[in-house]
Enzyme design. Structure first.
Site, mmCIF file in Angstrom:
data_model
loop_
_atom_site.group_PDB
_atom_site.id
_atom_site.type_symbol
_atom_site.label_atom_id
_atom_site.label_comp_id
_atom_site.label_asym_id
_atom_site.label_seq_id
_atom_site.Cartn_x
_atom_site.Cartn_y
_atom_site.Cartn_z
ATOM 1 N N CYS A 39 -5.635 37.853 2.153
ATOM 2 C CA CYS A 39 -4.591 37.739 1.131
ATOM 3 C C CYS A 39 -5.144 38.398 -0.125
ATOM 4 O O CYS A 39 -5.955 37.810 -0.832
ATOM 5 C CB CYS A 39 -4.232 36.278 0.865
ATOM 6 S SG CYS A 39 -2.989 36.100 -0.437
ATOM 7 N N CYS B 220 -3.808 36.513 -3.523
ATOM 8 C CA CYS B 220 -4.245 35.150 -3.872
ATOM 9 C C CYS B 220 -5.073 34.576 -2.735
ATOM 10 O O CYS B 220 -6.182 35.065 -2.494
ATOM 11 C CB CYS B 220 -3.091 34.257 -4.306
ATOM 12 S SG CYS B 220 -1.703 34.094 -3.181
ATOM 13 N N SER B 221 -4.568 33.560 -2.037
ATOM 14 C CA SER B 221 -5.414 32.901 -1.039
ATOM 15 C C SER B 221 -4.585 32.340 0.103
ATOM 16 O O SER B 221 -4.948 31.334 0.691
ATOM 17 C CB SER B 221 -6.199 31.774 -1.714
ATOM 18 O OG SER B 221 -5.300 30.909 -2.381
ATOM 19 N N CYS B 222 -3.442 32.974 0.414
ATOM 20 C CA CYS B 222 -2.542 32.455 1.445
ATOM 21 C C CYS B 222 -3.247 32.398 2.800
ATOM 22 O O CYS B 222 -3.964 33.332 3.179
ATOM 23 C CB CYS B 222 -1.294 33.316 1.529
ATOM 24 S SG CYS B 222 -0.359 33.296 -0.005
#
Lengths: 211, 225
Positions: free
Chosen positions: A114, A117-119
């Site tokens: 990702c 972000c941090s999906c």
């Protein structure tokens, strides 16, 4: 929030890094305010944190993978609609509302990242490891994945293997169905679960044959 | 916004260096911060506001701060902006807990509330929406180009795909559109497409590696190629 005329945010001032003590105090301050508003409690904090410390984690994804390896019809359902197939096993929830599973084969190697972000698919893999959320992996994985896999994760793929990197930029949560290693034909579903690592479902690891 | 969070393809950020093992939360403040997400949303915020709050961190803090520091920042900044809490009371209480780090949290909430929150995690909250009968603008196999747009607010149209051409591999339903939802201007659901990009298109023919990048894009980000 201060903004400039163009609407973009003005730079914030401050000194970095912030100490652990300061952060811990700010977190308690904010939490206590939310408790005063009646929207949380110590009990809720503990229950939610414990859910991801003890219950939700990559062992759930591993159970799905092991079933897919041993039940061809389930595997087809998983590849057709991962959210539904996982629900059959009682697995699902936040950050996995719309999951897609992609299959690694001898010719194609998939991995997820990702960049924005941090999906990450929480219901099957748990909360992401810090390196997945940190800048280096996110920056490099879309530009030099073969090098990252080899140098950082010890996965040296043959030159002819096609690498496909899934940048989780919207709300679909992708994860990888790794290849079943040779020499596991006689293993049961329960035994196979133990072989499947978190990294293999991110696509930065391979499932090793049992020693 | 063209922020530091938009990391795809950046260089000079060092090694990934994955540790063999690590805890889910390194310490108490990380687990407390993680558990604030539902109270945050119930206070009138949404997932896209959450993400944009993180994107507005100072770039130095973004790159050097710990992950849940990002969460803390977006909770604080959004809740202050919405008037749910004030900066003054937050500062006062922070000072108090700095001086009394072991003081217990106030009583509050109840068992029913905690159970209700767990159920939200178990059920999830999809941002997929009904697609009405509108025909998708693009189909599988179509060549598309990502628009060369630079919105100053929140967007999921990463810089490294802007202006680039790829092929649609999947047509999904509509999902809440981050660019408007992050500004509380409505969900404006729009279709999402999975688009396959060749690494030479993204990084030039001089890039040392050849691979494909699959990237999900909302319809307003795309045009026919």
């Amino acid at each position: 929030m201060t903004t400039t005329e163009s609407g973009s945010p003005a730079p914030v001032s401050g000194t970095f890094p912030v100490t652990d003590e300061e952060i811990a105090a700010r977190v308690k301050a904010l939490e206590s305010l939310l408790i005063d508003k009646g929207v949380t409690s110590e009990l809720a904090v503990d229950k939610i944190a414990e859910m991801y410390e003890r219950e939700v984690g990559p062992h759930l994804g591993a159970a799905v993978v092991a079933r897919a390896w041993t039940d061809p019809e389930f595997k087809q359902r998983l590849l057709d609609d991962a959210t539904e197939a996982c629900r059959e096993m009682g697995i699902g929830g936040m950050q996995g509302e719309d999951m897609v599973v992609i299959e690694n084969t001898g010719d194609v190697h998939n991995a997820i990242v990702c960049t924005l972000c941090s999906c990450y698919p929480w219901p099957t893999l748990g909360l992401p490891p810090n390196w997945y959320k940190a800048p280096a992996y996110r920056a490099r994985m879309v530009k030099e994945p073969r090098t990252v896999l080899r140098e950082e994760f010890g996965v040296d793929l043959p030159e002819q293997t096609e690498i496909r990197i899934w940048d989780t930029s919207a709300e679909v949560r992708y994860w990888v169905l790794p290849q079943r290693p040779p020499g596991t034909e006689d293993m049961t579903e329960e035994q196979l679960r133990e072989l499947v690592s978190r990294d293999s479902m991110i696509g930065v690891g391979l499932v090793a044959a049992p020693a | 916004m063209n922020g530091v969070h938009d990391l795809g393809g950046m260089e000079g950020l060092g090694a990934v260096d994955p540790p063999a093992q690590e805890p889910v939360f390194y310490n108490d403040w990380e687990r407390r911060t993680f558990a604030m997400f539902i109270p945050f949303v119930l206070s009138g915020a949404n997932l896209d506001m959450f993400r944009h709050g993180i994107e507005r961190l100072h770039p130095v803090q973004y790159l050097t701060g710990r992950y849940y520091e990002h969460w803390l920042h977006t909770f604080e900044s959004n809740l202050v902006a919405k008037g749910v809490i004030s900066e003054e009371e937050l500062e006062q209480r922070t000072q108090h807990y700095l001086e009394h780090p072991d003081e217990a949290m106030p009583d509050g909430g109840d068992a029913d509330q905690a159970e209700h929150y767990l159920k939200i995690y178990e059920a999830g909250a999809s941002t997929r929406r009904e697609t009405s009968n509108e025909t998708p603008a693009f189909g599988v196999g179509d060549r598309v180009r990502v628009k060369n747009i630079h919105p100053s607010g929140h967007t999921r149209c990463a810089r490294y795909v802007r202006g680039k051409e790829g092929v649609v591999t999947e047509v999904y339903d509509a999902f809440v559109f981050p660019d408007t939802n992050s500004k509380e201007q409505g969900e404006d659901p729009a279709r999402v497409y999975n688009v396959e990009f060749d690494s030479t298109e993204l990084w030039g023919s001089g890039n040392a590696e050849r691979h494909k990048v699959l990237f999900d894009l909302w319809e307003p980000y795309l045009e026919a190629a």
